[in-house]
Design an enzyme around this catalytic site. Sequence first.
Site, short mmCIF file in Angstrom:
data_model
loop_
_atom_site.label_atom_id
_atom_site.label_comp_id
_atom_site.label_asym_id
_atom_site.label_seq_id
_atom_site.Cartn_x
_atom_site.Cartn_y
_atom_site.Cartn_z
CG ASP A 1 -2.28 0.62 0.90
OD1 ASP A 1 -2.31 1.85 0.79
OD2 ASP A 1 -3.29 -0.10 0.79
CG HIS B 1 -5.71 2.88 1.25
ND1 HIS B 1 -5.32 1.62 0.87
CD2 HIS B 1 -7.02 2.98 0.95
CE1 HIS B 1 -6.34 0.97 0.34
NE2 HIS B 1 -7.40 1.78 0.38
CB SER C 1 -10.26 0.28 0.84
OG SER C 1 -9.81 0.88 -0.35
#
Length: 544
Positions: free
Chosen positions: A185, A225, A328
């Site tokens: 990520d 994220h 996600s």
Amino acid sequence: MSLNKEIIGLLYLCEYFYFIVGNYLIKPHELIIHHNHGENSVNHYSNVWYFHSTDDLNEVHETIIQQGFSFAQPVDGIPNVYKVRREDHPEIHHEPFHNTTNILKQNNKVNWAKQGFSKNLYKRVPTDVRSRYERYFNDELWKLQWYEQDYRNNYKNGMPLDMNLVPVYEELKFTGKGIRVAIIDDGIEYTHDDLKDNYDEEISINLNWNKKDPMPRYEDPTNMHGTRCAGEIAMAANNTKCGVGVAYNAKVGGIVLLDGKTDDEMEARALINANSLVDIYSGSWGPKDDGLMVDGPGVVAQMAFEIGATKVTSDINNTCTLSHTGTSAAAPLAAGVIALALEANGDLTWRDVQHLLVRNCEVGPLLKNSGWSTNAAGFVFNPQFGFGLLNAYKLVKEAISWNTVPEKSICAVNFRIPKNRKHFGRAAKFVSTVITNGCNGCVRYLEHVQLCVTIQYPKRGMVEINLRSPKNTTCKMMEPRPLDESNRGFFEWKIKSLQFWGEDPIGEWTVFVKDETSNLFTGLTGSVEKLRLIMHGTEKNPYN
């Protein structure tokens, strides 16, 4: 614990290749897509070329140096793949140099060649029901983690929408201990109070900035994220901070790939980083999700997947968040459950995990949604929800005594495409059939099915494809995407479905290619150039 590091994430390689009445066994490397469908996502092309060769590198060097290329360097972790540079080409160019690529392709010691390019990847970006586990942990946001708590004995308005996790901790006593998860990520804030004790430095790396430290760059406010995904998996329990991770005693590391431009080689490095140490790779990203793009991993990244990448919250600045949703959030949740299963049984392979996921989902909580159907093997499936809502308790309990599934074979067969009947459009659909014997019975119990298509059409997003099995199960392999008006069509593009899971593939398959949405373009016509059915499965029943 005896984790089978060599098996998890490796595709089974068939030892034999032969034709049987038009059916033929194939090897995984033959499934690699060499054509780049994501031309629009390319930032620029570089002066680096990649090629594959199994010959003596010294002999290859003799030729390519004469052709103006530099000495070849191996691509780390990808056998027989090398990279070369052309110093007389610009490092950044907006158009590919096909002639230079063809020079490498024409070398009889080179199996394939691709020019390097840079592209962007994109991150996939409560209830009033009370749970009897509301006070199970003292973390401040635990009571809001409805997806982790068991409401089964305390609900009034239909089936509960949770993953039945607490009984895994309470009864089965698994919390992810000893399992190592890598988050591919934009970084991990490993100093966060909810992550610092579970951070794994040994499996972490920052590929975007060529260093070891995966700490996110705070200058970019979107770099939260990866920390959120890591928190979903391994937030500490009972520390009064934020929430509780699905596998709250697992270790997590960060592989930074989404904090800047990336390329095929970087994706590959991410997918095999610390491969002998990592049990699970979790990635919630892909090409731009705008309905326009058709793209996937490059050739080198596909090889990395084959090597073993499919082994199978908190926020930055030491804060908590309630806004991490969508796919996600879904991928890390599944990764956390798989970590619990691996703690229960360290001999699970990536295919074992797939079978456990398929077998341990619940349809009841989602039945009010349309699209559910039952295939010939008895599995209930929905194109939007797959096999249903994951039941962690059932999955982990079955994993404890799970026996490894039989070896997999891959069987392929080509659909007939008569020259005078290959066209389709708004006025007429394309229909073709093919009969398979499962490569003489090598595949009798399907896992997943792929359809490899080469189709020309003036508006790519109007193309629809349905596939019907011998047992009369029909799958919508491709639905219309009205925003995609590209005229490039599809070139050896592979579409995968799990809807035929467990079925016997032997018999007649039927494919339908059509355009039923382009009302404003009634004169559109296109052609089907190639269709190949690829069946992954086993000869023996995996559940006996």
